[in-house]
Design an enzyme around this catalytic site. Sequence first.
Site, PDB file in Angstrom:
ATOM      1  NE  ARG A 210      61.341  40.703  61.861  1.00 53.89           N
ATOM      2  CZ  ARG A 210      60.969  41.961  62.116  1.00 53.89           C
ATOM      3  NH1 ARG A 210      59.709  42.224  62.437  1.00 53.89           N
ATOM      4  NH2 ARG A 210      61.839  42.941  62.056  1.00 53.89           N
TER       5      ARG A 210
ATOM      6  CE  LYS B  70      57.445  52.014  58.168  1.00 52.04           C
ATOM      7  NZ  LYS B  70      56.517  51.534  59.208  1.00 52.04           N
TER       8      LYS B  70
ATOM      9  CE  LYS C 278      60.992  51.664  55.742  1.00 54.87           C
ATOM     10  NZ  LYS C 278      61.635  50.621  56.585  1.00 54.87           N
TER      11      LYS C 278
ATOM     12  NE  ARG D  92      55.879  42.405  51.400  1.00 49.28           N
ATOM     13  CZ  ARG D  92      54.550  42.340  51.338  1.00 49.28           C
ATOM     14  NH1 ARG D  92      53.817  43.290  51.874  1.00 49.28           N
ATOM     15  NH2 ARG D  92      53.967  41.321  50.716  1.00 49.28           N
TER      16      ARG D  92
ATOM     17  NE  ARG E 170      61.119  44.066  66.001  1.00 53.12           N
ATOM     18  CZ  ARG E 170      59.800  44.183  65.837  1.00 53.12           C
ATOM     19  NH1 ARG E 170      58.983  43.635  66.711  1.00 53.12           N
ATOM     20  NH2 ARG E 170      59.315  44.835  64.797  1.00 53.12           N
TER      21      ARG E 170
ATOM     22  CG  ASP F 210      62.233  46.008  62.803  1.00 55.45           C
ATOM     23  OD1 ASP F 210      62.234  45.194  63.747  1.00 55.45           O
ATOM     24  OD2 ASP F 210      61.202  46.384  62.221  1.00 55.45           O
TER      25      ASP F 210
ATOM     26  CG  ASN G 292      58.971  48.349  65.153  1.00 51.63           C
ATOM     27  OD1 ASN G 292      58.077  48.660  64.389  1.00 51.63           O
ATOM     28  ND2 ASN G 292      60.130  47.852  64.727  1.00 51.63           N
TER      29      ASN G 292
ATOM     30  CD  GLU H  79      59.796  49.757  60.325  1.00 53.99           C
ATOM     31  OE1 GLU H  79      59.061  49.450  61.291  1.00 53.99           O
ATOM     32  OE2 GLU H  79      59.480  49.557  59.138  1.00 53.99           O
TER      33      GLU H  79
END
Length: 313
Positions: A224, A124, A159, A232, A209, A272, A282, A280
């Site tokens: 997503r 993050k 978050k 979310r 993603r 993301d 990842n 983000e």
Amino acid sequence: MDLLFVADPLESFKINKDSTLAMMRVAQADGHQLWFCQSRNVLWRDDFVVADCQSLVIKPSSTAWFELGAIEARPLNTFHGVLMRTDPPFDIEYLNTTWLLSAAVRQGAKVLNTPMAIRDHSEKISITEFPELIPPTLVTRELSAIEVFHREHQDIVIKPLDGMGGMGIFRVGPGGLNLASIVETLGENGARTLMVQRFLPEIAQGDKRVLLIGGEVVPFALARIPQGNEIRGNLAAGGKGVAMPLTDAERKVAERLAPILNARGLFLVGLDLIGGYVTEINVTSPTCFVEITEQSGFDVPQFWLKSLEKVLA
């Protein structure tokens, strides 16, 4: 090649969509020897970093889908490649494993993603290196700072830094309902640092993603999409995964970051993006190989394997 996968227990895999399993299948089909261990099985012994590991055969069955050999102790530098695929949380034991893997790298092991790169890239906080690509963002422990941020942006998302799969994400609208309570609970009364971002209404079109492999961009993303009243999009939180081609804007962002991150030892990255913003980066165990492959026809595992073979050659 002998490939060691350091991963979570095989019994925990969701075999219909697990990206690590997709990697294993394609590597085995190409004639590579698979090995498996958990992070707890990586240890320093007799002056070497060793894995108490087992040979692994993936079987076509949907029930008894794997077969493990006897436990063998092998120095990590005797494998052609070591794939770190242990899921978060990135806790002290995860950190300890990366330190052991760094010792293995000094002994000649090839570990992907490199342990130093994993440590240096909070999934993050790492986005703050690219402020022009991210939404308005605050990282803090302080409730007062979050209250100021909320007054400025009105609609925000809060978050924890160590969450995954959408865990612990809260939206606070213009009224500020329960803002203090949410911050106190998530932040454990100031003991834990939180990330706060302006809410992006583009989430309705999906949290996308985008996979970066070996410095190259996979041309399809998995959007997503939140369902019902959920904010979310994470699949683990009930989001619907829809593969779609990258937009020009998304491709531009991905192509900018891909060579930078790859040069740092981040062979596999999951960006993301929401509304073109990076939310983000990842690097621990990026997923979505199976969903993108099945829906788009672009063979992500094969793309990954060919990139891996180039790196390990």
